[in-house]
Design a protein around this motif. Structure first.
Motif, PDB file in Angstrom:
ATOM      1  N   LEU A 195       0.838  -1.191   0.000  1.00 34.47           N
ATOM      2  CA  LEU A 195       0.000   0.000   0.000  1.00 34.47           C
ATOM      3  C   LEU A 195       0.877   1.247   0.000  1.00 34.47           C
ATOM      4  N   LEU A 196       0.620   2.169  -0.932  1.00 34.63           N
ATOM      5  CA  LEU A 196       1.390   3.408  -1.028  1.00 34.63           C
ATOM      6  C   LEU A 196       0.631   4.545  -0.358  1.00 34.63           C
ATOM      7  N   ALA A 197       1.380   5.519   0.159  1.00 28.05           N
ATOM      8  CA  ALA A 197       0.795   6.693   0.802  1.00 28.05           C
ATOM      9  C   ALA A 197       1.591   7.928   0.388  1.00 28.05           C
ATOM     10  N   ASP A 198       0.996   9.104   0.584  1.00 31.86           N
ATOM     11  CA  ASP A 198       1.708  10.347   0.301  1.00 31.86           C
ATOM     12  C   ASP A 198       3.015  10.388   1.083  1.00 31.86           C
ATOM     13  N   GLY A 199       4.101  10.815   0.421  1.00 26.39           N
ATOM     14  CA  GLY A 199       5.393  10.957   1.080  1.00 26.39           C
ATOM     15  C   GLY A 199       6.284   9.731   1.007  1.00 26.39           C
ATOM     16  N   ASP A 200       5.778   8.614   0.522  1.00 27.86           N
ATOM     17  CA  ASP A 200       6.593   7.400   0.405  1.00 27.86           C
ATOM     18  C   ASP A 200       7.679   7.573  -0.647  1.00 27.86           C
ATOM     19  N   VAL A 233      15.448   5.803  -7.628  1.00 22.96           N
ATOM     20  CA  VAL A 233      14.631   6.075  -6.447  1.00 22.96           C
ATOM     21  C   VAL A 233      13.910   7.404  -6.637  1.00 22.96           C
ATOM     22  N   ILE A 234      12.606   7.385  -6.443  1.00 25.42           N
ATOM     23  CA  ILE A 234      11.774   8.579  -6.495  1.00 25.42           C
ATOM     24  C   ILE A 234      11.300   8.845  -5.075  1.00 25.42           C
ATOM     25  N   LYS A 235      11.616  10.031  -4.552  1.00 25.59           N
ATOM     26  CA  LYS A 235      11.273  10.357  -3.170  1.00 25.59           C
ATOM     27  C   LYS A 235      10.010  11.202  -3.107  1.00 25.59           C
ATOM     28  N   SER A 236       9.299  11.086  -2.018  1.00 27.20           N
ATOM     29  CA  SER A 236       8.159  11.926  -1.682  1.00 27.20           C
ATOM     30  C   SER A 236       7.086  11.959  -2.769  1.00 27.20           C
ATOM     31  N   ILE A 237       6.445  10.813  -2.980  1.00 26.00           N
ATOM     32  CA  ILE A 237       5.369  10.741  -3.968  1.00 26.00           C
ATOM     33  C   ILE A 237       4.085  11.351  -3.407  1.00 26.00           C
ATOM     34  N   ARG A 238       3.158  11.667  -4.312  1.00 26.49           N
ATOM     35  CA  ARG A 238       1.824  12.146  -3.919  1.00 26.49           C
ATOM     36  C   ARG A 238       0.803  11.317  -4.662  1.00 26.49           C
ATOM     37  N   LEU A 239      -0.270  10.938  -3.976  1.00 25.57           N
ATOM     38  CA  LEU A 239      -1.341  10.187  -4.602  1.00 25.57           C
ATOM     39  C   LEU A 239      -2.244  11.145  -5.360  1.00 25.57           C
ATOM     40  N   THR A 240      -2.776  10.693  -6.489  1.00 22.51           N
ATOM     41  CA  THR A 240      -3.576  11.557  -7.351  1.00 22.51           C
ATOM     42  C   THR A 240      -5.074  11.335  -7.201  1.00 22.51           C
ATOM     43  N   CYS A 271       4.885  12.640  -8.878  1.00 21.53           N
ATOM     44  CA  CYS A 271       6.180  12.725  -8.207  1.00 21.53           C
ATOM     45  C   CYS A 271       7.062  13.769  -8.879  1.00 21.53           C
ATOM     46  N   LYS A 272       8.131  14.110  -8.196  1.00 21.91           N
ATOM     47  CA  LYS A 272       9.106  15.056  -8.723  1.00 21.91           C
ATOM     48  C   LYS A 272      10.415  14.315  -8.944  1.00 21.91           C
ATOM     49  N   TYR A 273      11.068  14.669 -10.040  1.00 27.51           N
ATOM     50  CA  TYR A 273      12.397  14.123 -10.310  1.00 27.51           C
ATOM     51  C   TYR A 273      13.176  15.226 -10.997  1.00 27.51           C
ATOM     52  N   GLU A 274      14.443  15.335 -10.678  1.00 31.10           N
ATOM     53  CA  GLU A 274      15.253  16.440 -11.190  1.00 31.10           C
ATOM     54  C   GLU A 274      15.192  16.531 -12.714  1.00 31.10           C
ATOM     55  N   GLY A 275      14.876  17.731 -13.193  1.00 24.85           N
ATOM     56  CA  GLY A 275      14.827  17.982 -14.624  1.00 24.85           C
ATOM     57  C   GLY A 275      13.535  17.589 -15.307  1.00 24.85           C
ATOM     58  N   ILE A 276      12.584  16.993 -14.573  1.00 22.65           N
ATOM     59  CA  ILE A 276      11.317  16.571 -15.179  1.00 22.65           C
ATOM     60  C   ILE A 276      10.171  17.172 -14.372  1.00 22.65           C
ATOM     61  N   LYS A 277       9.383  18.028 -15.023  1.00 21.95           N
ATOM     62  CA  LYS A 277       8.227  18.631 -14.348  1.00 21.95           C
ATOM     63  C   LYS A 277       6.985  17.790 -14.608  1.00 21.95           C
ATOM     64  N   LEU A 326       3.650   8.651 -12.682  1.00 18.51           N
ATOM     65  CA  LEU A 326       4.027   7.262 -12.936  1.00 18.51           C
ATOM     66  C   LEU A 326       2.866   6.328 -12.638  1.00 18.51           C
ATOM     67  N   ARG A 327       2.826   5.220 -13.321  1.00 19.48           N
ATOM     68  CA  ARG A 327       1.843   4.181 -13.037  1.00 19.48           C
ATOM     69  C   ARG A 327       2.375   3.360 -11.853  1.00 19.48           C
ATOM     70  N   ALA A 328       1.497   3.022 -10.951  1.00 19.36           N
ATOM     71  CA  ALA A 328       1.873   2.293  -9.736  1.00 19.36           C
ATOM     72  C   ALA A 328       2.428   0.911 -10.051  1.00 19.36           C
ATOM     73  N   GLU A 329       2.070   0.336 -11.172  1.00 16.95           N
ATOM     74  CA  GLU A 329       2.540  -0.995 -11.520  1.00 16.95           C
ATOM     75  C   GLU A 329       4.037  -1.027 -11.851  1.00 16.95           C
ATOM     76  N   PHE A 330       4.657   0.140 -12.051  1.00 16.51           N
ATOM     77  CA  PHE A 330       6.066   0.207 -12.405  1.00 16.51           C
ATOM     78  C   PHE A 330       6.967   0.616 -11.257  1.00 16.51           C
ATOM     79  N   VAL A 331       6.437   0.694 -10.036  1.00 14.04           N
ATOM     80  CA  VAL A 331       7.238   1.089  -8.882  1.00 14.04           C
ATOM     81  C   VAL A 331       7.091   0.076  -7.746  1.00 14.04           C
ATOM     82  N   LYS A 332       8.088   0.100  -6.866  1.00 10.52           N
ATOM     83  CA  LYS A 332       8.072  -0.735  -5.671  1.00 10.52           C
ATOM     84  C   LYS A 332       8.404   0.146  -4.479  1.00 10.52           C
ATOM     85  N   LYS A 333       7.631   0.015  -3.414  1.00 11.36           N
ATOM     86  CA  LYS A 333       7.834   0.829  -2.217  1.00 11.36           C
ATOM     87  C   LYS A 333       9.162   0.470  -1.558  1.00 11.36           C
ATOM     88  N   ASN A 334       9.878   1.493  -1.065  1.00 11.48           N
ATOM     89  CA  ASN A 334      11.146   1.266  -0.353  1.00 11.48           C
ATOM     90  C   ASN A 334      10.899   0.970   1.102  1.00 11.48           C
TER      91      ASN A 334
END
Length: 102
Positions: A42-47, A69-76, A84-90, A94-102
Protein backbone atom coordinates in the motif's frame (compact mmCIF):
# COMPACT_ATOMS: atom_id res chain seq x y z
CA UNK A 1 -38.69 10.68 9.45
CA UNK A 2 -37.26 10.46 12.91
CA UNK A 3 -38.08 12.76 15.81
CA UNK A 4 -34.42 13.40 16.68
CA UNK A 5 -32.61 16.58 15.60
CA UNK A 6 -30.39 14.93 13.00
CA UNK A 7 -30.71 16.25 9.45
CA UNK A 8 -31.74 13.81 6.73
CA UNK A 9 -30.92 14.16 3.05
CA UNK A 10 -32.05 12.31 -0.06
CA UNK A 11 -29.36 10.04 -1.51
CA UNK A 12 -29.95 9.97 -5.26
CA UNK A 13 -27.66 6.97 -5.77
CA UNK A 14 -29.77 4.68 -3.57
CA UNK A 15 -33.09 6.54 -3.62
CA UNK A 16 -33.27 6.61 0.18
CA UNK A 17 -33.45 9.25 2.89
CA UNK A 18 -30.36 8.91 5.07
CA UNK A 19 -28.77 10.95 7.82
CA UNK A 20 -26.34 13.60 6.61
CA UNK A 21 -23.53 12.04 8.65
CA UNK A 22 -24.10 8.60 7.16
CA UNK A 23 -24.15 10.01 3.63
CA UNK A 24 -20.92 11.95 4.22
CA UNK A 25 -19.22 8.81 5.58
CA UNK A 26 -20.43 6.75 2.59
CA UNK A 27 -19.12 9.36 0.13
CA UNK A 28 -15.74 9.58 1.90
CA UNK A 29 -15.34 5.81 1.75
CA UNK A 30 -16.19 5.79 -1.95
CA UNK A 31 -13.73 8.58 -2.75
CA UNK A 32 -10.76 7.06 -0.91
CA UNK A 33 -8.74 4.77 -3.14
CA UNK A 34 -6.00 2.34 -2.26
CA UNK A 35 -2.90 2.66 -4.41
CA UNK A 36 -0.71 -0.43 -4.46
CA UNK A 37 2.75 -0.88 -5.98
CA UNK A 38 3.89 -3.69 -8.29
CA UNK A 39 4.16 -6.21 -5.45
CA UNK A 40 0.99 -5.21 -3.61
CA UNK A 41 2.34 -2.85 -0.93
CA UNK A 42 0.00 0.00 0.00
CA UNK A 43 1.39 3.41 -1.03
CA UNK A 44 0.79 6.69 0.80
CA UNK A 45 1.71 10.35 0.30
CA UNK A 46 5.39 10.96 1.08
CA UNK A 47 6.59 7.40 0.40
CA UNK A 48 9.77 6.69 -1.55
CA UNK A 49 9.59 4.24 -4.43
CA UNK A 50 12.02 2.49 -6.77
CA UNK A 51 11.37 1.90 -10.47
CA UNK A 52 11.11 -1.78 -11.42
CA UNK A 53 11.73 -1.24 -15.16
CA UNK A 54 13.22 1.33 -17.53
CA UNK A 55 10.68 3.99 -18.45
CA UNK A 56 10.83 6.44 -21.37
CA UNK A 57 9.54 9.83 -20.24
CA UNK A 58 7.34 11.40 -22.91
CA UNK A 59 8.15 15.04 -23.60
CA UNK A 60 11.40 15.00 -21.64
CA UNK A 61 13.44 12.97 -24.12
CA UNK A 62 14.98 10.89 -21.35
CA UNK A 63 14.72 7.42 -19.86
CA UNK A 64 14.46 6.69 -16.16
CA UNK A 65 16.46 3.55 -15.45
CA UNK A 66 15.36 0.58 -13.37
CA UNK A 67 16.43 1.06 -9.75
CA UNK A 68 15.95 4.86 -9.81
CA UNK A 69 14.63 6.08 -6.45
CA UNK A 70 11.77 8.58 -6.50
CA UNK A 71 11.27 10.36 -3.17
CA UNK A 72 8.16 11.93 -1.68
CA UNK A 73 5.37 10.74 -3.97
CA UNK A 74 1.82 12.15 -3.92
CA UNK A 75 -1.34 10.19 -4.60
CA UNK A 76 -3.58 11.56 -7.35
CA UNK A 77 -6.89 9.94 -6.45
CA UNK A 78 -6.48 7.41 -9.26
CA UNK A 79 -5.63 3.91 -8.03
CA UNK A 80 -3.01 3.43 -10.77
CA UNK A 81 -1.22 6.81 -10.89
CA UNK A 82 1.19 8.60 -8.57
CA UNK A 83 2.51 12.14 -8.92
CA UNK A 84 6.18 12.73 -8.21
CA UNK A 85 9.11 15.06 -8.72
CA UNK A 86 12.40 14.12 -10.31
CA UNK A 87 15.25 16.44 -11.19
CA UNK A 88 14.83 17.98 -14.62
CA UNK A 89 11.32 16.57 -15.18
CA UNK A 90 8.23 18.63 -14.35
CA UNK A 91 4.84 17.03 -13.79
CA UNK A 92 6.03 13.42 -13.68
CA UNK A 93 3.17 10.94 -13.27
CA UNK A 94 4.03 7.26 -12.94
CA UNK A 95 1.84 4.18 -13.04
CA UNK A 96 1.87 2.29 -9.74
CA UNK A 97 2.54 -0.99 -11.52
CA UNK A 98 6.07 0.21 -12.40
CA UNK A 99 7.24 1.09 -8.88
CA UNK A 100 8.07 -0.74 -5.67
CA UNK A 101 7.83 0.83 -2.22
CA UNK A 102 11.15 1.27 -0.35
Amino acid sequence: MSTDNEEYVYDEATGEWVSAGALAARQAAASSVEVRDSVGNLLADGDSVTLVKDLKVKGAGTTLKRGTVIKSIRLTGDEQEIDCKYEGIKGLVLRAEFVKKN
